[in-house]
Design an enzyme around this catalytic site. Structure first.
Site, mmCIF file in Angstrom:
data_model
loop_
_atom_site.group_PDB
_atom_site.id
_atom_site.type_symbol
_atom_site.label_atom_id
_atom_site.label_comp_id
_atom_site.label_asym_id
_atom_site.label_seq_id
_atom_site.Cartn_x
_atom_site.Cartn_y
_atom_site.Cartn_z
ATOM 1 N N ASN A 1 8.548 -7.868 2.914
ATOM 2 C CA ASN A 1 10.095 -7.475 2.873
ATOM 3 C C ASN A 1 10.365 -6.934 4.161
ATOM 4 O O ASN A 1 11.549 -7.196 4.845
ATOM 5 C CB ASN A 1 10.522 -6.609 1.566
ATOM 6 C CG ASN A 1 10.780 -7.492 0.714
ATOM 7 O OD1 ASN A 1 11.737 -8.541 0.844
ATOM 8 N ND2 ASN A 1 10.139 -7.390 -0.535
ATOM 9 N N ARG B 1 2.761 16.534 -3.600
ATOM 10 C CA ARG B 1 3.722 15.375 -3.259
ATOM 11 C C ARG B 1 5.201 15.933 -2.435
ATOM 12 O O ARG B 1 5.681 15.410 -1.720
ATOM 13 C CB ARG B 1 4.230 14.872 -4.812
ATOM 14 C CG ARG B 1 5.323 13.915 -4.631
ATOM 15 C CD ARG B 1 5.298 13.019 -5.931
ATOM 16 N NE ARG B 1 5.830 13.688 -6.874
ATOM 17 C CZ ARG B 1 7.233 13.329 -7.456
ATOM 18 N NH1 ARG B 1 7.895 12.339 -7.093
ATOM 19 N NH2 ARG B 1 7.647 13.784 -8.305
ATOM 20 N N MET C 1 4.163 2.401 -2.798
ATOM 21 C CA MET C 1 3.677 2.645 -4.020
ATOM 22 C C MET C 1 3.492 3.946 -4.275
ATOM 23 O O MET C 1 2.653 4.469 -4.782
ATOM 24 C CB MET C 1 2.185 1.849 -3.994
ATOM 25 C CG MET C 1 2.206 0.567 -3.828
ATOM 26 S SD MET C 1 3.552 -0.415 -4.779
ATOM 27 C CE MET C 1 2.452 -0.750 -6.203
ATOM 28 N N ARG C 2 4.731 4.682 -4.013
ATOM 29 C CA ARG C 2 4.778 6.222 -4.543
ATOM 30 C C ARG C 2 6.242 6.547 -5.246
ATOM 31 O O ARG C 2 7.195 6.138 -4.500
ATOM 32 C CB ARG C 2 4.361 7.183 -3.313
ATOM 33 C CG ARG C 2 3.056 7.153 -2.854
ATOM 34 C CD ARG C 2 3.115 8.009 -1.412
ATOM 35 N NE ARG C 2 3.422 9.388 -1.674
ATOM 36 C CZ ARG C 2 2.635 10.458 -2.147
ATOM 37 N NH1 ARG C 2 1.284 10.062 -2.406
ATOM 38 N NH2 ARG C 2 2.989 11.764 -2.334
ATOM 39 N N ASN D 1 15.526 -0.079 -2.476
ATOM 40 C CA ASN D 1 14.304 -0.711 -2.812
ATOM 41 C C ASN D 1 14.615 -1.992 -3.314
ATOM 42 O O ASN D 1 15.680 -2.675 -4.109
ATOM 43 C CB ASN D 1 13.752 0.276 -4.083
ATOM 44 C CG ASN D 1 12.252 -0.314 -4.385
ATOM 45 O OD1 ASN D 1 11.578 -0.839 -3.461
ATOM 46 N ND2 ASN D 1 11.760 -0.166 -5.797
ATOM 47 N N HIS E 1 12.729 -4.871 -6.081
ATOM 48 C CA HIS E 1 11.949 -5.005 -7.121
ATOM 49 C C HIS E 1 11.873 -6.446 -7.782
ATOM 50 O O HIS E 1 12.973 -7.073 -7.800
ATOM 51 C CB HIS E 1 12.400 -4.022 -8.473
ATOM 52 C CG HIS E 1 11.349 -4.011 -9.580
ATOM 53 N ND1 HIS E 1 10.172 -3.241 -9.525
ATOM 54 C CD2 HIS E 1 11.546 -4.558 -10.942
ATOM 55 C CE1 HIS E 1 9.600 -3.567 -10.618
ATOM 56 N NE2 HIS E 1 10.237 -4.441 -11.321
ATOM 57 N N GLU F 1 15.533 9.373 -8.668
ATOM 58 C CA GLU F 1 14.064 10.039 -8.947
ATOM 59 C C GLU F 1 13.561 9.199 -10.401
ATOM 60 O O GLU F 1 12.353 9.491 -10.569
ATOM 61 C CB GLU F 1 14.300 11.393 -9.459
ATOM 62 C CG GLU F 1 14.744 12.506 -8.396
ATOM 63 C CD GLU F 1 14.903 13.689 -8.633
ATOM 64 O OE1 GLU F 1 13.718 14.304 -9.021
ATOM 65 O OE2 GLU F 1 15.819 14.345 -8.477
#
Lengths: 200, 200
Positions: free
Chosen positions: A15, A65, A90-91, A107, A109, A142
Site C-alpha cells: 500500500n 511502547r 504491525m503494532r 489505516n 484493513h 487507540e
C-alpha cells in the site's frame, strides 16, 4: 507547503508503494516526508530507498511502547510529517502517539469493518463463509481497527477462493481506495459526526 | 410434487410478498404451502389471504417456546411444507424446530453478516458509520443470525441517509436475493463445507 505524509510499515508495504506511485505521478498532491519501519529489514524500507525517500527504522525490541512511539513521533515531526498512513504496521499505537496526530492517522484493513478485525482478515472471511468482503480505510484511534470509517470497497468471495486469491483481489481495491481516501482528507472537505465521516 | 415453502412472519412481510409474486409468476418453481404468523393481526397474513394462500396464526403469549414451536411445525408439516422461509419472524426458533427442518430454514437479514446482527441492523450500520452495508440470506441455526451464508448483496450508505432511506435501498436487494437463494436451494446444487455454502 504541501502536506507531508509519514508512512509506517512492517513488511513489504504494497500500500505504501501504491501511495508513493500516486505521489510521484502527481495524482496525490502531497509529499512523503518519511517512511518508518519497526523492522530494519522490511522490504518496504528497501523500496523507499529505491524511490529516494527519507526513511529509517528503530528496532522495537526491548523498548517500552510509549517511549518507542515518542521516538517515532519525534522522527516524523523532525521530517515535517503532518499526516500518518499505516501500511501494514504491525503494532498498536500508544494513546500519546494517536493524540499527537489526532484524526490525522489513517489505516487500511482488508475487510469490511466491523467484520473481521485483527489478523488474517481474509482467512476469517473465507472460513466464516461470507460472499462479500472488502477493505476499509479508517482513522486510527487507540482501539484495534475501530476508528471512524472514510471509505470501503466491496469484493466478492468466490467458491474456489484461497486466502491468496482473495487477498490479491482485495489488494487491488486497497491500493485504489487508500489513495482516494488520502486525497479526500488532504482536500479537507469532511467532518466527523459521531462515528460517521461525512463529505462537506 | 413441487417443493412447498412455509413462510413465517410477524409483520408486513414484504419479503414474503416478493417471494409470493415470484411463485405466482413462475419465476420460482415451488408452491407456498402455508403462511404462518405469531401475530394474528400481522399485515402479512392479510396479504396471504388476498393471495388466496393457506395461512393462520397461533398467538404465542403464555405458551412455552418448545411447545409453541412444535405446534407451528405440526401446522407446517400438515400442509406438506418441506422448506421454511423466515420473513421478519421476530422469534428465536427452538432447537427442536431447527432440527426438524435441518438446513431447510432460510432467513434474510438487512446487513452484511457477521456485521450488525440482531435488531435495527440498518440503524446499527448508520451509527457505526460504515460506507457499505447490505443484506444476507443464511441458513437458520439455533444462534442469532449466524447460520451458513447463501447469498449477500452490498448496498452503499450515503451521507444523507436516514434509517428509512437506507432500509428502503437494502429492501430492494432483499427482495431480489431472497428469491435467488430459494431458487438455488430448490435446484439442490450446493454443499455446505464448514460454514461455507458452495455451488456444485
Amino acid at each position: 507547503m504541501k502536506p507531508r505524509l509519514g508512512i509506517l510499515l512492517s513488511g513489504r508495504g504494497s500500500n505504501f508503494e501504491a501511495i508513493a506511485q500516486n505521489v510521484l505521478s502527481g495524482n496525490l498532491d502531497c509529499e512523503i516526508g518519511f517512511v518508518f519501519s519497526n523492522k530494519p529489514n522490511a522490504p518496504g524500507l528497501a523500496r523507499a530507498r529505491e524511490f529516494g525517500l527519507p526513511c529509517g527504522s528503530i528496532p522495537s525490541a526491548g523498548i517500552e511502547r510509549t517511549l518507542f512511539d515518542s521516538q517515532v513521533a519525534d522522527l516524523l515531526i523532525d521530517h515535517g510529517v503532518n499526516w500518518v498512513c499505516l501500511a501494514g504496521y504491525m503494532r498498536f499505537l500508544s494513546g500519546q502517539f494517536v493524540s499527537q496526530f489526532s484524526n490525522r492517522i489513517l489505516n487500511i484493513h482488508p475487510s469490511l469493518l466491523p467484520a473481521f478485525p485483527g489478523l488474517d482478515a481474509q482467512y476469517q472471511a473465507l472460513t466464516h463463509g461470507v460472499k462479500i468482503t472488502g477493505c476499509t480505510v479508517h482513522f486510527v484511534n487507540e482501539d484495534l481497527d475501530s476508528g471512524p470509517i472514510l471509505l470501503q470497497s466491496a469484493v466478492p468471495v468466490l467458491d474456489n477462493d484461497t486466502v491468496e486469491s482473495l487477498s490479491a483481489r482485495i489488494l487491488v481495491e486497497e491500493h485504489r481506495i487508500y489513495s482516494e481516501a488520502i486525497a479526500w482528507m488532504l482536500r479537507g472537505n469532511y467532518r466527523i459526526e459521531g462515528r460517521r465521516v461525512i463529505q462537506t
